[in-house]
Design an enzyme around this catalytic site. Structure first.
Site, PDB file in Angstrom:
ATOM      1  N   SER A 174       0.899  -1.258   0.026  1.00 26.00           N
ATOM      2  CA  SER A 174       0.019  -0.036   0.040  1.00 26.00           C
ATOM      3  C   SER A 174       0.856   1.291  -0.087  1.00 26.00           C
ATOM      4  O   SER A 174       1.713   1.436   0.517  1.00 26.00           O
ATOM      5  CB  SER A 174      -0.942  -0.034   1.345  1.00 26.00           C
ATOM      6  N   GLU A 202      -0.057   3.733   1.780  1.00 23.67           N
ATOM      7  CA  GLU A 202       0.263   4.112   2.823  1.00 23.67           C
ATOM      8  C   GLU A 202       1.612   3.966   3.694  1.00 23.67           C
ATOM      9  O   GLU A 202       2.152   4.381   4.782  1.00 23.67           O
ATOM     10  CB  GLU A 202      -0.798   3.218   3.952  1.00 23.67           C
ATOM     11  N   TYR A 254      -1.291   0.519  10.513  1.00 23.57           N
ATOM     12  CA  TYR A 254      -1.588  -0.271   9.409  1.00 23.57           C
ATOM     13  C   TYR A 254      -0.504  -0.045   8.511  1.00 23.57           C
ATOM     14  O   TYR A 254       0.120  -1.099   8.016  1.00 23.57           O
ATOM     15  CB  TYR A 254      -2.951   0.423   8.669  1.00 23.57           C
TER      16      TYR A 254
HETATM   17  P1  NAP Z   1     -11.271  -4.774   2.118  1.00 24.54           P
HETATM   18  O1  NAP Z   1     -12.471  -4.634   1.201  1.00 24.54           O
HETATM   19  O2  NAP Z   1     -11.417  -4.410   3.445  1.00 24.54           O
HETATM   20  O3  NAP Z   1     -11.318  -6.316   2.142  1.00 24.54           O
HETATM   21  C1  NAP Z   1     -10.515  -7.189   2.915  1.00 24.54           C
HETATM   22  C2  NAP Z   1     -10.667  -8.551   2.901  1.00 24.54           C
HETATM   23  O4  NAP Z   1      -9.683  -9.425   3.905  1.00 24.54           O
HETATM   24  C3  NAP Z   1     -12.222  -9.289   3.262  1.00 24.54           C
HETATM   25  O5  NAP Z   1     -12.433 -10.093   2.346  1.00 24.54           O
HETATM   26  C4  NAP Z   1     -11.844  -9.736   4.543  1.00 24.54           C
HETATM   27  O6  NAP Z   1     -12.787 -10.706   4.796  1.00 24.54           O
HETATM   28  C5  NAP Z   1     -10.516 -10.344   4.590  1.00 24.54           C
HETATM   29  N1  NAP Z   1      -9.810 -10.616   5.993  1.00 24.54           N
HETATM   30  C6  NAP Z   1      -9.679  -9.677   6.757  1.00 24.54           C
HETATM   31  N2  NAP Z   1      -8.937 -10.271   7.852  1.00 24.54           N
HETATM   32  C7  NAP Z   1      -8.848 -11.543   7.460  1.00 24.54           C
HETATM   33  C8  NAP Z   1      -8.404 -12.860   8.105  1.00 24.54           C
HETATM   34  N3  NAP Z   1      -7.788 -12.726   9.464  1.00 24.54           N
HETATM   35  N4  NAP Z   1      -8.133 -13.951   7.403  1.00 24.54           N
HETATM   36  C9  NAP Z   1      -8.812 -13.986   6.443  1.00 24.54           C
HETATM   37  N5  NAP Z   1      -9.513 -13.071   5.466  1.00 24.54           N
HETATM   38  C10 NAP Z   1      -9.394 -11.847   6.295  1.00 24.54           C
HETATM   39  O7  NAP Z   1      -9.933  -4.429   1.489  1.00 24.54           O
HETATM   40  P2  NAP Z   1      -9.582  -3.856  -0.050  1.00 24.54           P
HETATM   41  O8  NAP Z   1      -9.927  -2.387  -0.282  1.00 24.54           O
HETATM   42  O9  NAP Z   1     -10.469  -4.959  -1.006  1.00 24.54           O
HETATM   43  O10 NAP Z   1      -8.090  -4.206  -0.308  1.00 24.54           O
HETATM   44  C11 NAP Z   1      -7.478  -5.573  -0.423  1.00 24.54           C
HETATM   45  C12 NAP Z   1      -6.098  -5.488   0.133  1.00 24.54           C
HETATM   46  O11 NAP Z   1      -5.450  -4.367  -0.626  1.00 24.54           O
HETATM   47  C13 NAP Z   1      -5.836  -5.143   1.563  1.00 24.54           C
HETATM   48  O12 NAP Z   1      -4.635  -6.110   1.891  1.00 24.54           O
HETATM   49  C14 NAP Z   1      -5.561  -3.542   1.615  1.00 24.54           C
HETATM   50  O13 NAP Z   1      -4.856  -3.538   2.825  1.00 24.54           O
HETATM   51  C15 NAP Z   1      -4.731  -3.623   0.265  1.00 24.54           C
HETATM   52  N6  NAP Z   1      -4.770  -2.399  -0.266  1.00 24.54           N
HETATM   53  C16 NAP Z   1      -6.111  -1.617  -0.558  1.00 24.54           C
HETATM   54  C17 NAP Z   1      -6.041  -0.413  -1.108  1.00 24.54           C
HETATM   55  C18 NAP Z   1      -7.276   0.380  -1.613  1.00 24.54           C
HETATM   56  O14 NAP Z   1      -7.133   1.756  -1.840  1.00 24.54           O
HETATM   57  N7  NAP Z   1      -8.442  -0.346  -1.659  1.00 24.54           N
HETATM   58  C19 NAP Z   1      -4.725   0.167  -1.543  1.00 24.54           C
HETATM   59  C20 NAP Z   1      -3.420  -0.470  -1.324  1.00 24.54           C
HETATM   60  C21 NAP Z   1      -3.775  -1.560  -0.315  1.00 24.54           C
HETATM   61  P3  NAP Z   1     -14.373 -10.385   5.641  1.00 24.54           P
HETATM   62  O15 NAP Z   1     -15.344 -10.348   4.445  1.00 24.54           O
HETATM   63  O16 NAP Z   1     -14.468 -11.586   6.237  1.00 24.54           O
HETATM   64  O17 NAP Z   1     -14.171  -9.456   6.612  1.00 24.54           O
HETATM   65  O1  F7E Z   2      -9.182   7.979   4.026  1.00 23.21           O
HETATM   66  C1  F7E Z   2      -9.505  11.586   4.974  1.00 23.21           C
HETATM   67  C2  F7E Z   2      -8.651  10.722   5.788  1.00 23.21           C
HETATM   68  O2  F7E Z   2     -10.146   6.061   5.018  1.00 23.21           O
HETATM   69  C3  F7E Z   2      -8.583   8.932   2.911  1.00 23.21           C
HETATM   70  C4  F7E Z   2      -7.172   1.980   2.295  1.00 23.21           C
HETATM   71  O3  F7E Z   2      -7.834   1.251   1.404  1.00 23.21           O
HETATM   72  O4  F7E Z   2      -5.996   3.707   0.952  1.00 23.21           O
HETATM   73  C5  F7E Z   2      -6.959   3.695   2.086  1.00 23.21           C
HETATM   74  O5  F7E Z   2      -6.703   4.142   3.302  1.00 23.21           O
HETATM   75  C6  F7E Z   2      -8.262  10.423   3.742  1.00 23.21           C
HETATM   76  C7  F7E Z   2      -7.545  10.473   4.765  1.00 23.21           C
HETATM   77  O6  F7E Z   2      -8.342   5.893   3.202  1.00 23.21           O
HETATM   78  C8  F7E Z   2     -12.938  11.349   6.515  1.00 23.21           C
HETATM   79  O7  F7E Z   2      -8.187  11.520   7.086  1.00 23.21           O
HETATM   80  C9  F7E Z   2     -11.321  12.832   5.972  1.00 23.21           C
HETATM   81  O8  F7E Z   2      -6.508  11.547   4.745  1.00 23.21           O
HETATM   82  O9  F7E Z   2     -10.626   6.543   2.605  1.00 23.21           O
HETATM   83  P1  F7E Z   2      -9.617   6.690   3.563  1.00 23.21           P
HETATM   84  P2  F7E Z   2      -6.693   5.719   3.475  1.00 23.21           P
HETATM   85  O10 F7E Z   2      -6.528   5.887   4.962  1.00 23.21           O
HETATM   86  O11 F7E Z   2      -6.131   6.643   2.556  1.00 23.21           O
HETATM   87  C10 F7E Z   2      -4.756   3.027   1.344  1.00 23.21           C
HETATM   88  C11 F7E Z   2      -3.744   3.064   0.014  1.00 23.21           C
HETATM   89  C12 F7E Z   2      -4.906   1.653   1.978  1.00 23.21           C
HETATM   90  O12 F7E Z   2      -4.131   0.742   1.901  1.00 23.21           O
HETATM   91  C13 F7E Z   2      -5.994   1.410   3.041  1.00 23.21           C
HETATM   92  O13 F7E Z   2      -6.323   0.023   3.020  1.00 23.21           O
HETATM   93  O14 F7E Z   2      -9.514  10.878   3.799  1.00 23.21           O
HETATM   94  N1  F7E Z   2     -10.656  11.766   5.769  1.00 23.21           N
HETATM   95  N2  F7E Z   2     -12.751  12.597   6.526  1.00 23.21           N
HETATM   96  C14 F7E Z   2     -11.695  10.672   5.893  1.00 23.21           C
HETATM   97  N3  F7E Z   2     -11.366   9.315   5.902  1.00 23.21           N
HETATM   98  C15 F7E Z   2     -12.724   8.437   6.538  1.00 23.21           C
HETATM   99  N4  F7E Z   2     -12.384   7.238   5.941  1.00 23.21           N
HETATM  100  N5  F7E Z   2     -13.431   9.097   6.941  1.00 23.21           N
HETATM  101  C16 F7E Z   2     -13.805  10.454   6.935  1.00 23.21           C
HETATM  102  O15 F7E Z   2     -14.781  10.869   7.664  1.00 23.21           O
END
Ligand code: NAP
Ligand code: F7E
Length: 321
Positions: free
Chosen positions: A123, A125, A147
């Site tokens: 990520s 992050e 995270y």
């Molecule tokens: P998500 O919607 O939160 O999905 C997370 C998945 O992980 C769900 O299927 C959840 O299952 C499963 N899970 C959580 N804990 C587990 C455990 N202990 N054992 C087995 N399964 C488990 O996340 P996403 O947005 O699809 O992201 C996919 C991956 O990419 C994650 O690793 C995230 O950190 C990473 N990532 C996401 C982004 C983004 O912007 N979306 C960017 C960079 C990296 P349940 O349904 O049972 O909860």
């Molecule tokens: O926040 C601001 C908050 O929670 C984005 C995950 O998929 O991407 C995701 O992480 C921004 C932050 O995503 C609210 O402070 C303001 O600056 O949508 P987010 P994230 O934290 O960037 C990365 C790449 C991952 O890997 C993670 O798994 O938005 N913000 N107001 C808020 N954010 C939330 N959630 N809620 C608010 O009310």
């Protein structure tokens, strides 16, 4: 026929990736956690075409069993505790899932079949308090949340197993990617869903935290293709995946409310409780390596993405009426 195991198949990315792999002709297995109430909403429309195996990233034996049963050519490790604010409330559990869970899966691969190709969902992050802009594969990490710290561990253990055991393991450093299937607590979906609900008279206001934060937001449907491309190269190489454009949370709010014809400033309230203990102020990715080596480029732009999400939220509300 190629076989793939997707952890996190019930999540946003897993649901798109499994669908994409089915279209490519893969036999798809998904790892799911047992629960008293099933959460298969995102994969309901193709559930009969995938094989779900019970397992948990906390449980080493369940991972070995899942690999032994599915005998995959490719493993996509998308499962994680993925919500940044929750990582301050549950830092140890986040470390168990998001960091050590990666080692458990890599150990399972080492035991069952070292020939399995492994994708780790890393990520942006990890860049946290960014050391340079834009961020590329060479930018040092400075994570700003439990995270982010856990993901940095997951990245380095993936690199280490590649170098120690000659496993084809890659880390995809993906910037924020969103879709109508995004979880409701993430800011894009929180905003698009609220704009739709306010438009339909179901909600009066929207509470947000930091509107100044900047993110490089892309469409999840584009990003999962990059995961597959990374595993289908001659060499295991880590890539940044991003759009190369950054927007403020404020811009996101403006586009979403404009889509429903409302003035956002009348509805959005700042709630200090939603401001994070440590913020990532600016993310902007440089995906030029992915463009040149994988031929990957995003197709959906920021405005198109937010409008797509608002339209989907409106349609879902109207379908329920
Ligand atoms: P998500 O919607 O939160 O999905 C997370 C998945 O992980 C769900 O299927 C959840 O299952 C499963 N899970 C959580 N804990 C587990 C455990 N202990 N054992 C087995 N399964 C488990 O996340 P996403 O947005 O699809 O992201 C996919 C991956 O990419 C994650 O690793 C995230 O950190 C990473 N990532 C996401 C982004 C983004 O912007 N979306 C960017 C960079 C990296 P349940 O349904 O049972 O909860
Ligand atoms: O926040 C601001 C908050 O929670 C984005 C995950 O998929 O991407 C995701 O992480 C921004 C932050 O995503 C609210 O402070 C303001 O600056 O949508 P987010 P994230 O934290 O960037 C990365 C790449 C991952 O890997 C993670 O798994 O938005 N913000 N107001 C808020 N954010 C939330 N959630 N809620 C608010 O009310």
């Amino acid at each position: 026929m190629k076989r793939a195991l997707v952890t996190g198949i019930t999540g946003q990315d897993g649901s798109y990736l499994a669908e994409f792999l089915l279209q490519k002709g893969y036999q798809v297995y998904g790892l799911v956690r047992r629960s008293s109430t099933e959460s298969f909403e995102r994969i309901d429309h193709y559930r009969d075409r995938v094989t779900l195996l019970q397992g948990d990233l906390l449980d080493q034996n369940s991972l070995i069993a899942a690999l032994s049963e599915s005998r995959p050519h490719e493993v996509y490790n998308l499962a994680a505790q993925s919500f940044v604010p929750a990582s301050w409330n549950q830092p140890v559990l986040t470390g168990e899932f998001t960091a050590l869970g990666v080692t458990r899966m890599l150990e399972a691969i080492r035991v069952v079949d070292k020939g399995i190709r492994f994708y780790q969902a890393s990520s942006s992050e990890m860049f946290g308090r960014v050391r340079e802009t834009p961020q590329s594969e060479h930018t040092p990490f400075y994570p700003r949340s439990p995270y982010g710290v856990a993901k940095a561990y997951g990245h380095f253990i993936t690199v280490n197993y590649r170098e120690s055991y000659d496993i084809f393991a890659v880390s995809g450093i993906l910037f924020n990617h969103e879709s109508p299937r995004r979880g409701l607590e993430f800011v894009t979906r929180k905003v698009t869903n609220a704009a739709a609900r306010i438009k339909r008279g179901l909600q009066q206001e929207l509470k947000l935290g930091n509107l100044d934060a900047r993110r490089d937001w892309g469409f999840a449907g584009d990003y999962i293709e990059a995961m597959w491309l990374m595993l289908n190269q001659p060499e295991p190489i880590d890539y940044v995946i991003a759009t190369g454009k950054s927007h403020q949370v404020r811009d996101l709010v403006a586009v979403a409310f404009e889509r429903v014809g409302l003035d956002w400033e009348r509805y959005v309230k700042i709630d200090p409780a939603l401001v994070r203990p440590a913020e990532v102020d600016l993310l902007l990715g440089d995906a030029s390596l992915a463009k040149s080596r994988l031929g990957w480029e995003p197709r959906v732009d920021f405005e198109g993405l937010i409008r797509m999400m608002v339209d989907a939220d409106l349609a879902a509300l109207d379908a329920r009426r």
